[in-house]
Motif scaffolding. Structure first.
Motif, PDB file in Angstrom:
ATOM      1  N   ARG A  91      90.470  42.619  84.488  1.00 28.04           N
ATOM      2  CA  ARG A  91      89.107  43.497  84.556  1.00 28.04           C
ATOM      3  C   ARG A  91      89.364  44.871  83.976  1.00 28.04           C
ATOM      4  O   ARG A  91      90.241  45.557  84.299  1.00 28.04           O
ATOM      5  CB  ARG A  91      88.755  43.570  86.380  1.00 28.04           C
ATOM      6  CG  ARG A  91      87.477  44.332  86.540  1.00 28.04           C
ATOM      7  CD  ARG A  91      87.105  44.325  87.970  1.00 28.04           C
ATOM      8  NE  ARG A  91      85.578  45.000  88.074  1.00 28.04           N
ATOM      9  CZ  ARG A  91      85.697  46.372  88.083  1.00 28.04           C
ATOM     10  NH1 ARG A  91      86.796  46.943  87.595  1.00 28.04           N
ATOM     11  NH2 ARG A  91      84.295  46.712  88.175  1.00 28.04           N
TER      12      ARG A  91
ATOM     13  N   GLU B  71      87.179  48.419  82.661  1.00 25.88           N
ATOM     14  CA  GLU B  71      86.156  49.089  82.364  1.00 25.88           C
ATOM     15  C   GLU B  71      86.127  50.089  81.396  1.00 25.88           C
ATOM     16  O   GLU B  71      87.081  50.527  80.992  1.00 25.88           O
ATOM     17  CB  GLU B  71      85.929  50.001  83.934  1.00 25.88           C
ATOM     18  CG  GLU B  71      85.701  49.189  85.021  1.00 25.88           C
ATOM     19  CD  GLU B  71      85.160  50.126  86.266  1.00 25.88           C
ATOM     20  OE1 GLU B  71      84.801  51.277  86.113  1.00 25.88           O
ATOM     21  OE2 GLU B  71      85.250  49.590  87.373  1.00 25.88           O
TER      22      GLU B  71
ATOM     23  N   THR C  12      87.768  40.417  81.435  1.00 25.44           N
ATOM     24  CA  THR C  12      86.597  40.631  82.020  1.00 25.44           C
ATOM     25  C   THR C  12      86.028  42.063  81.487  1.00 25.44           C
ATOM     26  O   THR C  12      86.683  42.904  82.416  1.00 25.44           O
ATOM     27  CB  THR C  12      86.099  40.175  83.213  1.00 25.44           C
ATOM     28  OG1 THR C  12      86.615  38.890  83.565  1.00 25.44           O
ATOM     29  CG2 THR C  12      84.787  40.443  83.639  1.00 25.44           C
TER      30      THR C  12
ATOM     31  N   VAL D 297      83.642  45.536  81.872  1.00 28.97           N
ATOM     32  CA  VAL D 297      82.496  46.034  82.658  1.00 28.97           C
ATOM     33  C   VAL D 297      82.317  47.463  81.593  1.00 28.97           C
ATOM     34  O   VAL D 297      83.016  48.276  81.492  1.00 28.97           O
ATOM     35  CB  VAL D 297      82.890  46.234  83.887  1.00 28.97           C
ATOM     36  CG1 VAL D 297      81.594  47.008  84.568  1.00 28.97           C
ATOM     37  CG2 VAL D 297      83.201  45.068  84.827  1.00 28.97           C
TER      38      VAL D 297
ATOM     39  N   THR E 200      82.693  41.828  73.008  1.00 31.97           N
ATOM     40  CA  THR E 200      82.128  40.577  72.921  1.00 31.97           C
ATOM     41  C   THR E 200      82.935  39.705  71.656  1.00 31.97           C
ATOM     42  O   THR E 200      83.359  38.481  71.651  1.00 31.97           O
ATOM     43  CB  THR E 200      80.808  39.942  73.201  1.00 31.97           C
ATOM     44  OG1 THR E 200      80.117  40.423  71.856  1.00 31.97           O
ATOM     45  CG2 THR E 200      80.329  40.462  74.321  1.00 31.97           C
TER      46      THR E 200
ATOM     47  N   GLU F 296      84.910  38.117  78.272  1.00 32.47           N
ATOM     48  CA  GLU F 296      83.592  37.981  79.075  1.00 32.47           C
ATOM     49  C   GLU F 296      82.811  39.589  79.469  1.00 32.47           C
ATOM     50  O   GLU F 296      83.792  40.275  79.758  1.00 32.47           O
ATOM     51  CB  GLU F 296      83.797  37.361  80.668  1.00 32.47           C
ATOM     52  CG  GLU F 296      82.755  36.950  81.192  1.00 32.47           C
ATOM     53  CD  GLU F 296      83.133  36.214  82.661  1.00 32.47           C
ATOM     54  OE1 GLU F 296      82.433  36.584  83.625  1.00 32.47           O
ATOM     55  OE2 GLU F 296      84.281  35.757  82.616  1.00 32.47           O
ATOM     56  N   HIS F 297      81.648  39.777  79.379  1.00 29.95           N
ATOM     57  CA  HIS F 297      81.243  40.909  79.110  1.00 29.95           C
ATOM     58  C   HIS F 297      80.233  41.085  80.364  1.00 29.95           C
ATOM     59  O   HIS F 297      79.373  40.374  80.229  1.00 29.95           O
ATOM     60  CB  HIS F 297      80.598  41.445  77.958  1.00 29.95           C
ATOM     61  CG  HIS F 297      80.189  42.747  77.727  1.00 29.95           C
ATOM     62  ND1 HIS F 297      79.406  43.186  76.651  1.00 29.95           N
ATOM     63  CD2 HIS F 297      80.411  43.957  78.447  1.00 29.95           C
ATOM     64  CE1 HIS F 297      79.244  44.502  77.057  1.00 29.95           C
ATOM     65  NE2 HIS F 297      79.915  44.722  77.938  1.00 29.95           N
ATOM     66  N   GLU F 298      80.333  42.317  81.294  1.00 24.90           N
ATOM     67  CA  GLU F 298      79.331  42.409  82.087  1.00 24.90           C
ATOM     68  C   GLU F 298      78.666  43.911  81.996  1.00 24.90           C
ATOM     69  O   GLU F 298      79.469  44.821  81.889  1.00 24.90           O
ATOM     70  CB  GLU F 298      79.885  42.367  83.551  1.00 24.90           C
ATOM     71  CG  GLU F 298      78.889  42.852  84.683  1.00 24.90           C
ATOM     72  CD  GLU F 298      79.734  42.513  86.113  1.00 24.90           C
ATOM     73  OE1 GLU F 298      79.331  43.035  86.963  1.00 24.90           O
ATOM     74  OE2 GLU F 298      80.812  42.062  85.976  1.00 24.90           O
ATOM     75  N   ARG F 299      77.475  43.691  81.632  1.00 21.48           N
ATOM     76  CA  ARG F 299      76.836  45.391  81.530  1.00 21.48           C
ATOM     77  C   ARG F 299      76.283  45.817  82.694  1.00 21.48           C
ATOM     78  O   ARG F 299      75.464  45.180  83.654  1.00 21.48           O
ATOM     79  CB  ARG F 299      75.869  45.248  80.302  1.00 21.48           C
ATOM     80  CG  ARG F 299      76.583  44.979  79.067  1.00 21.48           C
ATOM     81  CD  ARG F 299      75.593  44.888  78.063  1.00 21.48           C
ATOM     82  NE  ARG F 299      75.756  45.795  76.946  1.00 21.48           N
ATOM     83  CZ  ARG F 299      74.979  46.165  76.028  1.00 21.48           C
ATOM     84  NH1 ARG F 299      73.718  45.502  75.841  1.00 21.48           N
ATOM     85  NH2 ARG F 299      75.331  47.144  75.266  1.00 21.48           N
ATOM     86  N   VAL F 300      76.511  47.149  83.128  1.00 23.47           N
ATOM     87  CA  VAL F 300      75.846  47.343  84.187  1.00 23.47           C
ATOM     88  C   VAL F 300      75.060  49.032  84.086  1.00 23.47           C
ATOM     89  O   VAL F 300      75.619  50.140  83.565  1.00 23.47           O
ATOM     90  CB  VAL F 300      76.880  48.090  85.401  1.00 23.47           C
ATOM     91  CG1 VAL F 300      76.215  48.792  86.684  1.00 23.47           C
ATOM     92  CG2 VAL F 300      77.908  47.166  85.786  1.00 23.47           C
TER      93      VAL F 300
ATOM     94  N   ARG G 122      79.374  48.856  93.437  1.00 17.61           N
ATOM     95  CA  ARG G 122      80.466  48.385  92.668  1.00 17.61           C
ATOM     96  C   ARG G 122      81.955  49.143  92.762  1.00 17.61           C
ATOM     97  O   ARG G 122      82.677  48.643  92.415  1.00 17.61           O
ATOM     98  CB  ARG G 122      79.871  48.235  91.283  1.00 17.61           C
ATOM     99  CG  ARG G 122      78.883  47.428  91.275  1.00 17.61           C
ATOM    100  CD  ARG G 122      78.432  47.201  89.590  1.00 17.61           C
ATOM    101  NE  ARG G 122      79.700  47.180  88.840  1.00 17.61           N
ATOM    102  CZ  ARG G 122      80.210  45.838  88.925  1.00 17.61           C
ATOM    103  NH1 ARG G 122      79.915  44.754  89.533  1.00 17.61           N
ATOM    104  NH2 ARG G 122      81.436  45.554  88.225  1.00 17.61           N
TER     105      ARG G 122
END
Ligand SMILES: [Zn+2]
Length: 255
Positions: A141, A143, A207, A209, A220, A225-229, A244
């Motif tokens: 993970r 950031e 992953t 963030v 990407t 794997e990409h999570e946008r907040v 979070r």
């Protein structure tokens, strides 16, 4: 004062440091164990040692295959230095344990060496740290955010400021968001720069963030794997940050 787990994380205290690395012998043993944990390996041919001797207070090994002689410090950042290893180790302790920058002048006072020696020590150690970081690849993970250094000049703050130095910070965390490793890169937050950064420092299995800044889509490219907040700024971001528990850069000790 409210306790912050990051700011209160344990470091190596000065009494512990002197207990482990207070003498020249302890520093030599530590360096030898770090260089050759399974015994001496000739840097020229990979052979084992035939003999060991001491010259000028430094241990040397002679290779059994090619008879090449290697000192404990040859090929390291300490090579050609007249300072004892114990001063180097103390300089590393002071430079890495302080949350703020330690000036060469401060290092001169603490080590009892000349200003020139302190300046050289500091820059060699920082260069070694930079080289060690250059090859780091983060996984799990991560950031990522952009940040800006430099507060002496007035003008626009943060992103888009003409008076600040832009850089990108990536922090690998545990699953419960505790920081493990950091990669920093002085670069503008552009798609091209982010693609190069991701190719060098982000594993395809990670992953990632990020916030909603468009350039972060580049990560990407390496398959992460990409999570946008998209939190918005100021108070609007608070509910997201609480739920979070993301890592603010100030909490990592980086800035
Ligand atoms: Zn050899």
């Amino acid at each position: 004062m409210r306790m912050n787990r990051i700011q209160f994380q344990p470091g190596l205290s000065m009494p512990e440091f002197f207990e482990r690395y207070g003498t020249e012998g302890q520093c030599q043993e530590a360096l030898q164990a770090a260089r050759w944990p399974r015994g001496f390996v000739c840097p020229k041919c990979g052979g084992a040692a035939r003999s060991r001797f001491v010259r000028g207070g430094l241990p040397y090994w002679q290779c059994g295959a090619c008879v090449h002689q290697t000192s404990l410090i040859s090929g390291t950042v300490f090579e050609a230095s007249k300072l004892p290893l114990s001063r180097w180790f103390l300089a590393m302790q002071l430079l890495t344990q302080s949350k703020n920058n330690v000036s060469a002048l401060e290092l001169k006072r603490q080590l009892g060496v000349s200003y020139r020696s302190a300046w050289l020590l500091k820059h060699k150690i920082m260069q070694a740290m930079r080289l060690a970081e250059d090859g780091r690849e983060l996984d799990g993970r991560i950031e990522i955010d952009d940040a800006y250094l430099g507060g002496q000049f007035s003008g626009k703050a943060g992103r888009g400021s003409e008076n600040k130095v832009a850089f990108v910070a990536a922090v690998q965390t545990t699953d419960d968001c505790r920081p493990l490793y950091v990669c920093l890169s002085q670069q503008p937050p552009t798609l091209q720069a982010m693609a190069a950064f991701a190719a060098s420092h982000i594993a395809p299995t990670a992953t990632v963030v990020t916030d909603g800044l468009w350039c972060f889509a580049a990560d990407t490219l390496v398959g992460a794997e990409h999570e946008r907040v998209v939190t918005g700024g100021g108070k609007a971001s608070e509910p997201h940050r609480v739920s979070r528990r993301p890592i603010g850069l100030s909490q990592t000790g980086v800035v």
